[in-house]
Motif scaffolding. Structure first.
Motif, PDB file in Angstrom:
ATOM      1  N   ASP A   1       0.839  -1.214   0.000  1.00  0.00           N
ATOM      2  CA  ASP A   1       0.000   0.000   0.000  1.00  0.00           C
ATOM      3  C   ASP A   1       0.868   1.256   0.000  1.00  0.00           C
ATOM      4  OD1 ASP A   1      -2.259  -1.561  -0.008  1.00  0.00           O
ATOM      5  OD2 ASP A   1      -2.624  -1.383   2.153  1.00  0.00           O
ATOM      6  N   MET A   2       2.023   1.167   0.646  1.00  0.00           N
ATOM      7  CA  MET A   2       2.909   2.323   0.743  1.00  0.00           C
ATOM      8  C   MET A   2       3.681   2.565  -0.554  1.00  0.00           C
ATOM      9  SD  MET A   2       5.975   2.912   3.543  1.00  0.00           S
ATOM     10  CE  MET A   2       4.829   2.760   4.911  1.00  0.00           C
ATOM     11  N   PHE A   3       4.145   1.466  -1.219  1.00  0.00           N
ATOM     12  CA  PHE A   3       5.041   1.622  -2.365  1.00  0.00           C
ATOM     13  C   PHE A   3       4.409   1.297  -3.717  1.00  0.00           C
ATOM     14  CE2 PHE A   3       7.898   0.871   1.264  1.00  0.00           C
ATOM     15  CZ  PHE A   3       8.688   2.011   1.170  1.00  0.00           C
ATOM     16  N   GLY A   4       3.309   0.532  -3.717  1.00  0.00           N
ATOM     17  CA  GLY A   4       2.603   0.268  -4.964  1.00  0.00           C
ATOM     18  C   GLY A   4       3.249  -0.773  -5.867  1.00  0.00           C
ATOM     19  N   HIS A   5       4.296  -1.448  -5.385  1.00  0.00           N
ATOM     20  CA  HIS A   5       4.945  -2.489  -6.196  1.00  0.00           C
ATOM     21  C   HIS A   5       5.555  -3.523  -5.258  1.00  0.00           C
ATOM     22  CE1 HIS A   5       7.410  -4.546  -9.149  1.00  0.00           C
ATOM     23  NE2 HIS A   5       6.815  -3.850 -10.104  1.00  0.00           N
TER      24      HIS A   5
ATOM     25  N   ALA B   1       9.160  -5.776  -1.081  1.00  0.00           N
ATOM     26  CA  ALA B   1      10.118  -6.776  -0.616  1.00  0.00           C
ATOM     27  C   ALA B   1      11.425  -6.118  -0.177  1.00  0.00           C
ATOM     28  CB  ALA B   1      10.387  -7.799  -1.716  1.00  0.00           C
ATOM     29  N   ALA B   2      11.879  -5.113  -0.942  1.00  0.00           N
ATOM     30  CA  ALA B   2      13.101  -4.398  -0.567  1.00  0.00           C
ATOM     31  C   ALA B   2      12.919  -3.695   0.772  1.00  0.00           C
ATOM     32  CB  ALA B   2      13.484  -3.397  -1.654  1.00  0.00           C
TER      33      ALA B   2
ATOM     34  N   GLY C   1      13.782  -1.793   5.537  1.00  0.00           N
ATOM     35  CA  GLY C   1      12.967  -0.860   6.310  1.00  0.00           C
ATOM     36  C   GLY C   1      12.344   0.193   5.392  1.00  0.00           C
ATOM     37  N   GLU C   2      11.159   0.633   5.745  1.00  0.00           N
ATOM     38  CA  GLU C   2      10.420   1.568   4.897  1.00  0.00           C
ATOM     39  C   GLU C   2      11.188   2.867   4.661  1.00  0.00           C
ATOM     40  OE1 GLU C   2       7.253   0.152   7.942  1.00  0.00           O
ATOM     41  OE2 GLU C   2       9.437  -0.085   7.685  1.00  0.00           O
ATOM     42  N   ARG C   3      11.765   3.417   5.710  1.00  0.00           N
ATOM     43  CA  ARG C   3      12.410   4.720   5.600  1.00  0.00           C
ATOM     44  C   ARG C   3      13.567   4.710   4.606  1.00  0.00           C
ATOM     45  NH1 ARG C   3      12.677   6.774  11.948  1.00  0.00           N
ATOM     46  NH2 ARG C   3      10.412   6.827  12.298  1.00  0.00           N
ATOM     47  N   LYS C   4      14.355   3.655   4.608  1.00  0.00           N
ATOM     48  CA  LYS C   4      15.503   3.600   3.707  1.00  0.00           C
ATOM     49  C   LYS C   4      15.063   3.540   2.250  1.00  0.00           C
ATOM     50  CE  LYS C   4      18.717   1.549   7.021  1.00  0.00           C
ATOM     51  NZ  LYS C   4      19.534   0.360   7.364  1.00  0.00           N
ATOM     52  N   ILE C   5      13.971   2.837   1.976  1.00  0.00           N
ATOM     53  CA  ILE C   5      13.473   2.765   0.598  1.00  0.00           C
ATOM     54  C   ILE C   5      12.866   4.107   0.191  1.00  0.00           C
ATOM     55  CG2 ILE C   5      11.909   1.580  -0.982  1.00  0.00           C
ATOM     56  CD1 ILE C   5      14.342  -0.069   0.040  1.00  0.00           C
ATOM     57  N   LEU C   6      12.119   4.728   1.066  1.00  0.00           N
ATOM     58  CA  LEU C   6      11.561   6.047   0.755  1.00  0.00           C
ATOM     59  C   LEU C   6      12.674   7.051   0.480  1.00  0.00           C
ATOM     60  CD1 LEU C   6       8.667   6.247   3.402  1.00  0.00           C
ATOM     61  CD2 LEU C   6       8.395   6.236   0.906  1.00  0.00           C
ATOM     62  N   ARG C   7      13.738   7.006   1.301  1.00  0.00           N
ATOM     63  CA  ARG C   7      14.854   7.930   1.127  1.00  0.00           C
ATOM     64  C   ARG C   7      15.547   7.678  -0.215  1.00  0.00           C
ATOM     65  NH1 ARG C   7      17.991   6.454   5.236  1.00  0.00           N
ATOM     66  NH2 ARG C   7      16.513   7.399   6.701  1.00  0.00           N
TER      67      ARG C   7
END
Length: 360
Positions: free
Chosen positions: A94-98, A103-104, A109-115
């Protein structure tokens, strides 16, 4: 050799995991993340203190409903941890859409992928993996997951021709209230002790949790026999537990005498290999036979030395501990002690042990 072991273990859990993922609306192939995370091992433990087949750290596990305490670590429960992993992956999607980004994020962790997405100005995993904004472990994680799925689904194509697969794990659940020794259950139910440990990997000791209810998993074909046998285990083969903080000058022998326990039992419950591991300030879980309290005989069945009787009282609607105590002329504290309630509320249908002189 290692991957063969992982493949062997995979079929013990994949049917259950795929069923849960399907019910949650997730792609079933995501179960192969557990292959990369742990090799499908409930006992896998990482340097980051992640645990179980889905490698949850404590905080994330608790966020998704997994209990972690002195008695159980549900991160090791293949079924409950898979449910938690499915919920976590749904939130990440829901957060990343893919699913690749989800999986990454499960790995890093969510924050590292968002960054990494913000710094790279990209929302495609493969494009982000070409930048310096992800660590090598995370860049490799998604390709490993895909490779693991391909090998697990088509092992012969990749040279795994002689894998001895475990049978799918199947079990029935028996709800127990309070502490039961798995060795006693093993004997009474004629189930190998190793089988009980295998089916209940979330148990951190040889005992079911002393407070509240626990769903003990047993072989399906032993359910009826085991249900009856557990219900008939006498109180002198069950335990109460205390928490003891080690003080200066104390030894395991002194502590065992104080609680009418045994050194070997204390070592077993606390996973101590040697008495030399004892340290001032250490918290110990002390097992104490129900029958050791108040000078009761360890062979007590229905009457104790003072001619009191034990009755089974079924809680009804509107009952309170105070009302039940008044009826049988005992104290509320005694009822709590006899039934290991430890502050837990009673509810209709609960069975309470009441020790009385026969006054009703």
């Amino acid at each position: 050799e290692i991957f063969t072991k992982w493949l062997s273990r995979s079929r013990a859990y994949i049917p259950m995991m795929k069923k849960i993922f399907k019910e949650k609306g997730l792609p079933e192939d995501l179960v192969y993340m557990a292959l990369i995370e742990s090799g499908f091992s409930p006992h896998a433990y990482s340097r980051a203190r992640a645990c179980g087949p889905w490698q949850f750290i404590k905080s994330t596990g608790r966020r998704y409903g997994l209990k972690v305490n002195d008695w159980i670590d549900e991160r090791r429960d293949p079924e409950k941890s898979t449910i938690a992993a499915a919920e976590y992956l749904k939130d990440l999607y829901d957060m990343f859409g893919h699913w690749y980004l989800a999986a990454a994020a499960y790995n890093a962790g969510e924050r590292k992928i968002l960054r990494a997405m913000q710094k790279s100005g990209n929302d495609d995993f493969w494009e982000i993996a070409e930048t310096r904004y992800l660590k090598r472990e995370t860049k490799d994680y998604v390709p490993k997951m895909i490779a693991g799925a391909l090998i697990a689904k088509y092992p012969e194509k990749y040279g795994f021709n002689e894998v001895e697969y475990l049978d799918p794990v199947e079990y029935a659940k028996i709800t127990v209230n309070g502490a039961y020794d798995l060795k006693v259950i093993s004997k009474e139910c004629d189930i190998p002790y190793e089988t009980l440990r295998f089916l209940n990997p979330e148990l951190r000791t040889n005992f079911t949790p002393p407070y509240g209810y626990y769903d003990l998993k047993v072989p399906v074909d032993r359910y009826d026999i085991c249900s009856t046998a557990i219900a008939n285990i006498p109180s002198h083969e069950r335990y109460k537990f205390s928490i003891h903080t080690v003080k200066k000058g104390e030894t395991l022998s002194k502590i065992a005498r104080k609680y009418n326990s045994s050194v070997n039992l204390i070592k077993e419950v606390n996973r101590l290999n040697s008495v030399k591991q004892l340290r001032i300030g250490m918290r110990l879980i002390i097992p104490e036979l129900y029958s050791s309290r108040r000078g009761e005989s360890s062979t007590e069945k229905t009457r104790d030395n003072s001619s009191s009787m034990k009755i089974r009282y079924v809680v009804k609607n509107g009952d309170t501990l105070y009302g039940i105590a008044r009826k049988y002329r005992v104290s509320v504290q005694d009822i709590k002690l006899w039934n290991n309630l430890d502050g837990k509320p009673i509810k209709p249908g609960d069975v309470l042990i009441i020790k009385t002189k026969g006054i009703q």
